[in-house]
Design a protein around this motif. Structure first.
Motif, PDB file in Angstrom:
ATOM      1  N   GLU A  36       0.818  -1.206   0.000  1.00  0.00           N
ATOM      2  CA  GLU A  36       0.000   0.000   0.000  1.00  0.00           C
ATOM      3  C   GLU A  36       0.864   1.273   0.000  1.00  0.00           C
ATOM      4  OE1 GLU A  36      -4.092   0.608   2.347  1.00  0.00           O
ATOM      5  OE2 GLU A  36      -2.316   0.683   3.597  1.00  0.00           O
ATOM      6  N   GLY A  37       0.665   2.133  -0.971  1.00  0.00           N
ATOM      7  CA  GLY A  37       1.373   3.413  -1.015  1.00  0.00           C
ATOM      8  C   GLY A  37       2.826   3.350  -1.453  1.00  0.00           C
ATOM      9  N   VAL A  38       3.254   2.174  -1.890  1.00  0.00           N
ATOM     10  CA  VAL A  38       4.659   2.008  -2.265  1.00  0.00           C
ATOM     11  C   VAL A  38       4.783   1.659  -3.750  1.00  0.00           C
ATOM     12  CG1 VAL A  38       6.682   0.504  -1.930  1.00  0.00           C
ATOM     13  CG2 VAL A  38       5.446   1.391   0.045  1.00  0.00           C
ATOM     14  N   ASN A  39       5.798   2.252  -4.371  1.00  0.00           N
ATOM     15  CA  ASN A  39       6.046   2.048  -5.801  1.00  0.00           C
ATOM     16  C   ASN A  39       4.828   2.449  -6.648  1.00  0.00           C
ATOM     17  OD1 ASN A  39       7.757   1.414  -7.920  1.00  0.00           O
ATOM     18  ND2 ASN A  39       7.177  -0.743  -7.953  1.00  0.00           N
ATOM     19  N   LEU A  40       4.336   3.630  -6.348  1.00  0.00           N
ATOM     20  CA  LEU A  40       3.151   4.105  -7.058  1.00  0.00           C
ATOM     21  C   LEU A  40       3.499   4.541  -8.467  1.00  0.00           C
ATOM     22  CD1 LEU A  40       1.490   6.264  -4.268  1.00  0.00           C
ATOM     23  CD2 LEU A  40       0.799   4.005  -5.040  1.00  0.00           C
ATOM     24  N   VAL A  41       2.668   4.164  -9.364  1.00  0.00           N
ATOM     25  CA  VAL A  41       2.825   4.629 -10.734  1.00  0.00           C
ATOM     26  C   VAL A  41       1.558   5.356 -11.156  1.00  0.00           C
ATOM     27  CG1 VAL A  41       4.552   3.000 -11.577  1.00  0.00           C
ATOM     28  CG2 VAL A  41       2.158   2.342 -11.566  1.00  0.00           C
ATOM     29  N   LYS A  42       1.779   6.405 -11.915  1.00  0.00           N
ATOM     30  CA  LYS A  42       0.631   7.171 -12.382  1.00  0.00           C
ATOM     31  C   LYS A  42       0.044   6.494 -13.596  1.00  0.00           C
ATOM     32  CE  LYS A  42       1.772  11.665 -10.661  1.00  0.00           C
ATOM     33  NZ  LYS A  42       2.593  12.835 -10.882  1.00  0.00           N
ATOM     34  N   LYS A  43      -1.246   6.445 -13.586  1.00  0.00           N
ATOM     35  CA  LYS A  43      -1.931   5.840 -14.710  1.00  0.00           C
ATOM     36  C   LYS A  43      -3.006   6.789 -15.197  1.00  0.00           C
ATOM     37  CE  LYS A  43      -3.016   1.188 -15.897  1.00  0.00           C
ATOM     38  NZ  LYS A  43      -3.598  -0.077 -15.550  1.00  0.00           N
ATOM     39  N   HIS A  44      -3.053   6.917 -16.485  1.00  0.00           N
ATOM     40  CA  HIS A  44      -4.103   7.765 -17.034  1.00  0.00           C
ATOM     41  C   HIS A  44      -5.319   6.906 -17.270  1.00  0.00           C
ATOM     42  CE1 HIS A  44      -1.579  11.297 -17.866  1.00  0.00           C
ATOM     43  NE2 HIS A  44      -0.619  10.392 -17.884  1.00  0.00           N
ATOM     44  N   GLN A  45      -6.397   7.368 -16.712  1.00  0.00           N
ATOM     45  CA  GLN A  45      -7.630   6.610 -16.895  1.00  0.00           C
ATOM     46  C   GLN A  45      -8.504   7.367 -17.883  1.00  0.00           C
ATOM     47  OE1 GLN A  45     -10.330   6.071 -13.507  1.00  0.00           O
ATOM     48  NE2 GLN A  45      -9.764   3.933 -13.591  1.00  0.00           N
ATOM     49  N   LYS A  46      -8.863   6.676 -18.901  1.00  0.00           N
ATOM     50  CA  LYS A  46      -9.709   7.319 -19.913  1.00  0.00           C
ATOM     51  C   LYS A  46     -11.118   7.496 -19.375  1.00  0.00           C
ATOM     52  CE  LYS A  46      -7.257   5.891 -24.001  1.00  0.00           C
ATOM     53  NZ  LYS A  46      -7.072   4.803 -24.933  1.00  0.00           N
ATOM     54  N   PRO A  47     -11.766   8.537 -19.837  1.00  0.00           N
ATOM     55  CA  PRO A  47     -13.155   8.718 -19.379  1.00  0.00           C
ATOM     56  C   PRO A  47     -14.020   7.525 -19.762  1.00  0.00           C
ATOM     57  CG  PRO A  47     -12.587  10.242 -21.149  1.00  0.00           C
ATOM     58  CD  PRO A  47     -11.322   9.563 -20.749  1.00  0.00           C
ATOM     59  N   LYS A  48     -14.874   7.144 -18.845  1.00  0.00           N
ATOM     60  CA  LYS A  48     -15.725   5.984 -19.115  1.00  0.00           C
ATOM     61  C   LYS A  48     -16.945   6.360 -19.937  1.00  0.00           C
ATOM     62  CE  LYS A  48     -14.295   3.466 -15.024  1.00  0.00           C
ATOM     63  NZ  LYS A  48     -14.184   4.087 -13.712  1.00  0.00           N
ATOM     64  N   LYS A  49     -17.393   7.573 -19.692  1.00  0.00           N
ATOM     65  CA  LYS A  49     -18.544   8.043 -20.456  1.00  0.00           C
ATOM     66  C   LYS A  49     -18.154   9.307 -21.205  1.00  0.00           C
ATOM     67  CE  LYS A  49     -21.517   6.807 -16.642  1.00  0.00           C
ATOM     68  NZ  LYS A  49     -22.046   7.498 -15.472  1.00  0.00           N
ATOM     69  N   THR A  50     -18.846   9.609 -22.241  1.00  0.00           N
ATOM     70  CA  THR A  50     -18.567  10.854 -22.937  1.00  0.00           C
ATOM     71  C   THR A  50     -18.986  12.005 -22.034  1.00  0.00           C
ATOM     72  OG1 THR A  50     -20.646  10.441 -24.090  1.00  0.00           O
ATOM     73  CG2 THR A  50     -18.661  10.130 -25.363  1.00  0.00           C
ATOM     74  N   GLY A  51     -18.194  13.050 -22.076  1.00  0.00           N
ATOM     75  CA  GLY A  51     -18.489  14.187 -21.215  1.00  0.00           C
ATOM     76  C   GLY A  51     -17.714  14.144 -19.910  1.00  0.00           C
ATOM     77  N   GLU A  52     -17.222  12.949 -19.546  1.00  0.00           N
ATOM     78  CA  GLU A  52     -16.418  12.814 -18.330  1.00  0.00           C
ATOM     79  C   GLU A  52     -14.965  13.133 -18.643  1.00  0.00           C
ATOM     80  OE1 GLU A  52     -16.382   9.031 -16.398  1.00  0.00           O
ATOM     81  OE2 GLU A  52     -18.272   9.394 -15.377  1.00  0.00           O
ATOM     82  N   LYS A  53     -14.289  13.582 -17.613  1.00  0.00           N
ATOM     83  CA  LYS A  53     -12.867  13.869 -17.798  1.00  0.00           C
ATOM     84  C   LYS A  53     -12.037  12.633 -17.498  1.00  0.00           C
ATOM     85  CE  LYS A  53     -12.163  18.794 -17.061  1.00  0.00           C
ATOM     86  NZ  LYS A  53     -11.706  19.781 -16.084  1.00  0.00           N
ATOM     87  N   GLY A  54     -10.921  12.529 -18.215  1.00  0.00           N
ATOM     88  CA  GLY A  54      -9.988  11.456 -17.886  1.00  0.00           C
ATOM     89  C   GLY A  54      -9.290  11.807 -16.587  1.00  0.00           C
ATOM     90  N   GLN A  55      -8.838  10.809 -15.880  1.00  0.00           N
ATOM     91  CA  GLN A  55      -8.180  11.074 -14.612  1.00  0.00           C
ATOM     92  C   GLN A  55      -6.795  10.446 -14.572  1.00  0.00           C
ATOM     93  OE1 GLN A  55     -10.434  10.107 -11.035  1.00  0.00           O
ATOM     94  NE2 GLN A  55     -12.145   9.576 -12.372  1.00  0.00           N
ATOM     95  N   ILE A  56      -5.999  10.987 -13.687  1.00  0.00           N
ATOM     96  CA  ILE A  56      -4.717  10.347 -13.421  1.00  0.00           C
ATOM     97  C   ILE A  56      -4.837   9.691 -12.060  1.00  0.00           C
ATOM     98  CG2 ILE A  56      -2.263  10.707 -13.000  1.00  0.00           C
ATOM     99  CD1 ILE A  56      -2.460  13.091 -14.955  1.00  0.00           C
ATOM    100  N   ILE A  57      -4.654   8.421 -12.034  1.00  0.00           N
ATOM    101  CA  ILE A  57      -4.731   7.710 -10.756  1.00  0.00           C
ATOM    102  C   ILE A  57      -3.376   7.091 -10.436  1.00  0.00           C
ATOM    103  CG2 ILE A  57      -7.220   7.246 -10.676  1.00  0.00           C
ATOM    104  CD1 ILE A  57      -6.529   4.451 -11.874  1.00  0.00           C
ATOM    105  N   GLN A  58      -3.147   6.900  -9.156  1.00  0.00           N
ATOM    106  CA  GLN A  58      -1.893   6.284  -8.752  1.00  0.00           C
ATOM    107  C   GLN A  58      -2.157   4.884  -8.247  1.00  0.00           C
ATOM    108  OE1 GLN A  58       0.027   9.184  -6.080  1.00  0.00           O
ATOM    109  NE2 GLN A  58       1.460   9.417  -7.747  1.00  0.00           N
ATOM    110  N   LEU A  59      -1.409   3.975  -8.799  1.00  0.00           N
ATOM    111  CA  LEU A  59      -1.582   2.581  -8.409  1.00  0.00           C
ATOM    112  C   LEU A  59      -0.255   1.996  -7.945  1.00  0.00           C
ATOM    113  CD1 LEU A  59      -3.718   1.212 -11.381  1.00  0.00           C
ATOM    114  CD2 LEU A  59      -4.483   1.471  -9.044  1.00  0.00           C
ATOM    115  N   PRO A  60      -0.288   1.182  -6.892  1.00  0.00           N
ATOM    116  CA  PRO A  60       0.963   0.539  -6.493  1.00  0.00           C
ATOM    117  C   PRO A  60       1.328  -0.587  -7.450  1.00  0.00           C
ATOM    118  CG  PRO A  60      -0.822  -0.105  -5.022  1.00  0.00           C
ATOM    119  CD  PRO A  60      -1.415   0.848  -6.019  1.00  0.00           C
ATOM    120  N   LYS A  61       2.623  -0.698  -7.714  1.00  0.00           N
ATOM    121  CA  LYS A  61       3.113  -1.805  -8.534  1.00  0.00           C
ATOM    122  C   LYS A  61       3.892  -2.754  -7.637  1.00  0.00           C
ATOM    123  CE  LYS A  61       4.939  -1.875 -12.632  1.00  0.00           C
ATOM    124  NZ  LYS A  61       5.874  -1.493 -13.697  1.00  0.00           N
ATOM    125  N   PRO A  62       3.840  -4.042  -7.925  1.00  0.00           N
ATOM    126  CA  PRO A  62       4.551  -4.991  -7.060  1.00  0.00           C
ATOM    127  C   PRO A  62       6.045  -4.703  -7.000  1.00  0.00           C
ATOM    128  CG  PRO A  62       3.124  -6.141  -8.607  1.00  0.00           C
ATOM    129  CD  PRO A  62       3.139  -4.715  -9.027  1.00  0.00           C
TER     130      PRO A  62
END
Ligand SMILES: [Zn+2]
Length: 106
Positions: A36-62
């Motif tokens: 948890e909270g270690v080796n975080l990588v930024k990931k761009h998340q595409k909008p799921k619906k039209t009109g929504e903004k894409g987001q940058i999320i941080q996910l831990p990598k093993p």
């Protein structure tokens, strides 16, 4: 593996050195753990619906298991892990993980 899911570990090398975190997943095949909270990588998340903004999320990598140390639940220090064989009933034997410093079963 010396480290299991749910353990608290200390990171001993890499960019997250000295961080502590909870093990979210232990991947025994690859000898890696997800912390948890270690080796975080930024990931761009595409909008799921039209009109929504894409987001940058941080996910831990093993990370490699050798980059982390188990923190003992009793003495709170990075523990050297040992094993102890306990003889049970009906000739059953079980192996438990212990902290070599204080002997606490982990
Ligand atoms: Zn201990």
């Amino acid at each position: 593996m010396k480290i299991k899911k749910g353990d608290t570990v200390l990171i001993i090398s890499g960019k997250d050195k000295n961080k502590k975190g909870k093990v979210l997943e232990a991947l025994s095949k690859e000898r890696k753990i997800l912390v948890e909270g270690v080796n975080l990588v930024k990931k761009h998340q595409k909008p799921k619906k039209t009109g929504e903004k894409g987001q940058i999320i941080q996910l831990p990598k093993p990370i490699d298991i050798s980059n982390a140390k188990l923190i003992c639940s009793k003495c709170g220090k990075p523990a050297r892990v040992g094993y102890k064989i306990i003889a049970g009933t009906k000739n059953q034997k079980s192996k438990i993980r212990i902290c070599k410093k204080c002997g606490q079963a982990q």
